[in-house]
Design a protein around this motif. Structure first.
Motif, mmCIF file in Angstrom:
data_model
loop_
_atom_site.group_PDB
_atom_site.id
_atom_site.type_symbol
_atom_site.label_atom_id
_atom_site.label_comp_id
_atom_site.label_asym_id
_atom_site.label_seq_id
_atom_site.Cartn_x
_atom_site.Cartn_y
_atom_site.Cartn_z
ATOM 1 N N LYS A 18 34.624 -26.637 74.710
ATOM 2 C CA LYS A 18 34.322 -27.823 73.895
ATOM 3 C C LYS A 18 34.063 -29.078 74.710
ATOM 4 C CE LYS A 18 36.218 -26.686 69.427
ATOM 5 N NZ LYS A 18 36.668 -25.318 69.754
ATOM 6 N N ASN A 19 34.711 -29.172 75.880
ATOM 7 C CA ASN A 19 34.572 -30.417 76.644
ATOM 8 C C ASN A 19 33.292 -30.479 77.487
ATOM 9 O OD1 ASN A 19 35.311 -28.404 78.322
ATOM 10 N ND2 ASN A 19 36.972 -29.525 79.351
ATOM 11 N N GLU A 20 32.441 -29.477 77.359
ATOM 12 C CA GLU A 20 31.206 -29.516 78.160
ATOM 13 C C GLU A 20 30.004 -29.674 77.244
ATOM 14 O OE1 GLU A 20 30.679 -26.844 81.314
ATOM 15 O OE2 GLU A 20 32.768 -26.984 81.953
ATOM 16 N N SER A 21 29.028 -30.461 77.697
ATOM 17 C CA SER A 21 27.904 -30.778 76.819
ATOM 18 C C SER A 21 26.886 -29.635 76.762
ATOM 19 C CB SER A 21 27.219 -32.052 77.304
ATOM 20 O OG SER A 21 26.880 -31.891 78.658
ATOM 21 N N GLU A 22 26.781 -28.898 77.857
ATOM 22 C CA GLU A 22 25.764 -27.845 77.879
ATOM 23 C C GLU A 22 26.079 -26.773 76.830
ATOM 24 O OE1 GLU A 22 27.756 -24.605 80.815
ATOM 25 O OE2 GLU A 22 27.373 -26.641 81.428
ATOM 26 N N SER A 23 25.042 -26.222 76.252
ATOM 27 C CA SER A 23 25.296 -25.174 75.272
ATOM 28 C C SER A 23 24.769 -23.857 75.833
ATOM 29 C CB SER A 23 24.591 -25.533 73.970
ATOM 30 O OG SER A 23 24.607 -24.432 73.120
ATOM 31 N N PHE A 24 25.649 -22.980 76.119
ATOM 32 C CA PHE A 24 25.291 -21.701 76.750
ATOM 33 C C PHE A 24 24.616 -20.799 75.707
ATOM 34 C CE2 PHE A 24 25.737 -17.619 78.596
ATOM 35 C CZ PHE A 24 26.161 -17.724 79.909
ATOM 36 N N PRO A 25 23.344 -20.406 75.944
ATOM 37 C CA PRO A 25 22.698 -19.549 74.956
ATOM 38 C C PRO A 25 23.257 -18.128 75.038
ATOM 39 C CG PRO A 25 21.200 -20.068 76.784
ATOM 40 C CD PRO A 25 22.535 -20.632 77.145
ATOM 41 N N ILE A 26 23.888 -17.686 73.981
ATOM 42 C CA ILE A 26 24.506 -16.353 74.029
ATOM 43 C C ILE A 26 23.736 -15.397 73.141
ATOM 44 C CG2 ILE A 26 26.638 -15.020 73.771
ATOM 45 C CD1 ILE A 26 28.203 -17.603 73.911
ATOM 46 N N HIS A 27 23.396 -14.278 73.720
ATOM 47 C CA HIS A 27 22.668 -13.262 72.960
ATOM 48 C C HIS A 27 23.345 -11.912 73.191
ATOM 49 C CE1 HIS A 27 18.499 -11.564 71.714
ATOM 50 N NE2 HIS A 27 19.501 -10.914 71.177
ATOM 51 N N VAL A 28 23.685 -11.253 72.111
ATOM 52 C CA VAL A 28 24.309 -9.925 72.243
ATOM 53 C C VAL A 28 23.350 -8.867 71.703
ATOM 54 C CG1 VAL A 28 26.245 -8.468 71.525
ATOM 55 C CG2 VAL A 28 26.647 -10.876 72.039
ATOM 56 N N ASN A 29 23.085 -7.870 72.530
ATOM 57 C CA ASN A 29 22.296 -6.716 72.085
ATOM 58 C C ASN A 29 23.251 -5.614 71.664
ATOM 59 O OD1 ASN A 29 19.508 -7.304 72.520
ATOM 60 N ND2 ASN A 29 19.917 -7.270 74.728
ATOM 61 N N LEU A 30 23.157 -5.222 70.423
ATOM 62 C CA LEU A 30 24.026 -4.141 69.935
ATOM 63 C C LEU A 30 23.253 -2.827 70.000
ATOM 64 C CD1 LEU A 30 25.476 -6.010 66.838
ATOM 65 C CD2 LEU A 30 26.638 -5.568 69.008
ATOM 66 N N ILE A 31 23.855 -1.836 70.635
ATOM 67 C CA ILE A 31 23.170 -0.540 70.810
ATOM 68 C C ILE A 31 24.095 0.574 70.342
ATOM 69 C CG2 ILE A 31 21.898 0.894 72.492
ATOM 70 C CD1 ILE A 31 22.754 -1.767 74.350
ATOM 71 N N PRO A 32 23.770 1.214 69.224
ATOM 72 C CA PRO A 32 24.584 2.376 68.848
ATOM 73 C C PRO A 32 24.551 3.380 70.000
ATOM 74 C CG PRO A 32 22.992 1.816 67.125
ATOM 75 C CD PRO A 32 22.653 0.978 68.323
ATOM 76 N N VAL A 33 25.716 3.847 70.433
ATOM 77 C CA VAL A 33 25.766 4.689 71.637
ATOM 78 C C VAL A 33 24.877 5.922 71.470
ATOM 79 C CG1 VAL A 33 27.746 6.184 71.056
ATOM 80 C CG2 VAL A 33 27.364 5.520 73.433
ATOM 81 N N ASN A 34 24.208 6.260 72.543
ATOM 82 C CA ASN A 34 23.393 7.464 72.560
ATOM 83 C C ASN A 34 24.309 8.637 72.865
ATOM 84 O OD1 ASN A 34 20.533 8.033 72.510
ATOM 85 N ND2 ASN A 34 20.390 6.166 73.755
ATOM 86 N N PRO A 35 24.445 9.565 71.965
ATOM 87 C CA PRO A 35 25.391 10.645 72.248
ATOM 88 C C PRO A 35 24.961 11.436 73.495
ATOM 89 C CG PRO A 35 24.592 10.718 69.989
ATOM 90 C CD PRO A 35 23.737 9.741 70.714
ATOM 91 N N VAL A 36 25.895 11.642 74.413
ATOM 92 C CA VAL A 36 25.649 12.452 75.607
ATOM 93 C C VAL A 36 26.603 13.638 75.460
ATOM 94 C CG1 VAL A 36 25.882 12.498 78.142
ATOM 95 C CG2 VAL A 36 25.093 10.414 76.996
ATOM 96 N N THR A 37 26.086 14.850 75.553
ATOM 97 C CA THR A 37 26.902 16.033 75.260
ATOM 98 C C THR A 37 28.274 15.980 75.928
ATOM 99 O OG1 THR A 37 24.788 17.101 75.573
ATOM 100 C CG2 THR A 37 26.645 18.539 75.009
ATOM 101 N N GLU A 38 28.306 15.611 77.218
ATOM 102 C CA GLU A 38 29.546 15.677 77.986
ATOM 103 C C GLU A 38 30.585 14.635 77.581
ATOM 104 O OE1 GLU A 38 26.499 15.745 79.175
ATOM 105 O OE2 GLU A 38 26.290 17.004 80.938
ATOM 106 N N THR A 39 30.177 13.542 76.910
ATOM 107 C CA THR A 39 31.120 12.442 76.683
ATOM 108 C C THR A 39 31.885 12.575 75.370
ATOM 109 O OG1 THR A 39 29.528 11.038 75.539
ATOM 110 C CG2 THR A 39 29.622 10.829 77.937
ATOM 111 N N GLY A 40 31.295 13.217 74.399
ATOM 112 C CA GLY A 40 31.969 13.394 73.110
ATOM 113 C C GLY A 40 31.992 12.150 72.232
ATOM 114 N N PHE A 41 31.331 11.070 72.637
ATOM 115 C CA PHE A 41 31.320 9.862 71.795
ATOM 116 C C PHE A 41 30.217 9.963 70.744
ATOM 117 C CE2 PHE A 41 32.944 7.366 75.684
ATOM 118 C CZ PHE A 41 34.258 7.628 75.329
#
Ligand code: SAH
Length: 356
Positions: A286-309
């Motif tokens: 809050k005490n800083e004037s600069e505004s940091f541009p924040i961008h989040v890329n959401l990526i549904p995980v790509n299933p990889v056979t070995e990981t089980g996610f």
């Protein structure tokens, strides 16, 4: 190809090529013949304006090699091209060419394999075999342009490997790729993705490459992040976000955050709320004037056979994005290009290794 002891011509800057020519008793203007030709994919040994004796001397001292296409998959949905390239020693890496309205983007690899150990990632399963040389990173772009006939205008270092774990070669690659006499891709058209090697982010902030940084965050608390990304045990989220803030202050370049949504691991609404508070409080004090541009890329995980996610469902993804947006953080759900050709890196190389 036996390249031991020989100089890798495509890894040299014009000034280094000049030095090589002088050491061979050749005029240094040969460098101005060879450098731009190599970046168009023409071997110095095929140049007609260089004589036989020069080529012989050059052959004793140096080599020129471009990755060769081992496999190529083209998406029927969106034209995305995935290459499996063979390197001079027989190792393979992947690159992906994606077509966007604003131009073609290539995703390149920086290592053969990876030693970072992220639990969801296919590239790290067999560990790191070796680093790529500057010419092998550049060579992926040149070989893809030659094969596809497409001009490439953007580069993302998001393929196999952790680029900041191959720091010196990546820096040299950046000098080569942005050189005005070579393929000359501007630094604003280059982005580098890292799992968070804080000391190297600090180093990069001191270099003069205004590239875009992409941070693979994937969690909003240290416990969850350490469980899926071992690098977090060395550099936790707080130290990573401090490095991000310093990078932005030093370069003025925006930073984007990658967040892979894994069902039941990091995709709860509470995780989204925690992520928003974390990013806002660490990057936009809050005490800083600069505004940091924040961008989040959401990526549904790509299933990889070995990981089980498995990937979060659409409702969970949309909810996660909405919570971020409500708290002033731009969030996009990554459009999956090449969904039919397994375009996320690491999987084709593994499939190929398992066959052999
Ligand atoms: N080592 C670098 C760049 C390579 S990975 C890094 O960690 O950023 C490129 C991106 O793909 C990273 O954000 C990585 O976390 C993500 N990724 C790896 N495996 C994935 C998978 N199975 N599904 C979705 N994203 C994945």
């Amino acid at each position: 190809m036996n390249t031991t002891e020989k100089t890798d011509l495509l890894s040299l800057l014009p000034s280094e090529l000049e030095e090589l020519m002088i050491s061979m008793d050749e005029p240094k203007y040969r460098a101005t013949q060879i450098f731009p030709a190599m970046h168009k994919g023409i071997s110095p040994f095929d140049l007609t304006n260089i004589g036989k004796s020069t080529k012989q001397k050059l052959d004793e001292r140096a080599f020129f090699f471009l990755p060769t296409v081992k496999r190529k998959l083209i998406s029927a949905i969106d034209g995305t091209i995935k290459y499996l390239f063979t390197l001079h020693d027989g190792n393979c890496v992947e690159s992906v060419v994606m077509k966007y309205k604003h131009g073609n983007t290539i995703c390149i690899s920086s290592q053969v394999g990876c030693r970072m150990g992220c639990a969801f990632c296919a590239s790290t399963i067999g560990g790191k075999i070796r680093d790529l040389s500057p010419s092998e990173m550049l060579g992926q772009i040149i070989a893809a342009e030659l094969d596809s006939g497409e001009k490439i205008s953007n580069v993302v270092m998001m393929g196999i490997g952790e680029p900041l774990d191959n720091y010196a070669n990546v820096i040299k690659f950046l000098k080569l790729v942005g050189h005005e006499k070579g393929i000359n891709i501007g630094y604003r058209h280059i982005s580098l993705s890292t799992c968070g090697l804080v000391n190297r982010i600090d180093d990069l902030a001191k270099e003069s490459f205004p590239i875009t940084l992409s941070i693979s965050l994937h969690a909003s608390d240290d416990e969850t992040r350490s469980a899926i990304m071992p690098v977090n045990k060395k550099w936790n989220i707080e130290s990573l976000l401090t490095a991000c803030r310093n990078y932005y202050k030093a370069t003025g370049r925006r930073i984007s955050f990658e967040y892979t949504l894994i069902s039941g691991k990091n995709d709860a609404p509470e995780a989204a709320a925690r992520l928003a508070s974390l990013l806002n409080s660490s990057l936009r004090p809050k005490n800083e004037s600069e505004s940091f541009p924040i961008h989040v890329n959401l990526i549904p995980v790509n299933p990889v056979t070995e990981t089980g996610f498995s990937a979060s469902d659409k409702a969970a993804v949309d909810k996660f994005a909405a919570i971020l947006e409500k708290r002033g953080i731009r969030a996009t759900v990554r459009r999956r290009l090449g969904a039919d050709i397994n375009a996320s890196c690491g999987q084709l190389r593994r499939a190929e290794e398992n066959i052999q």
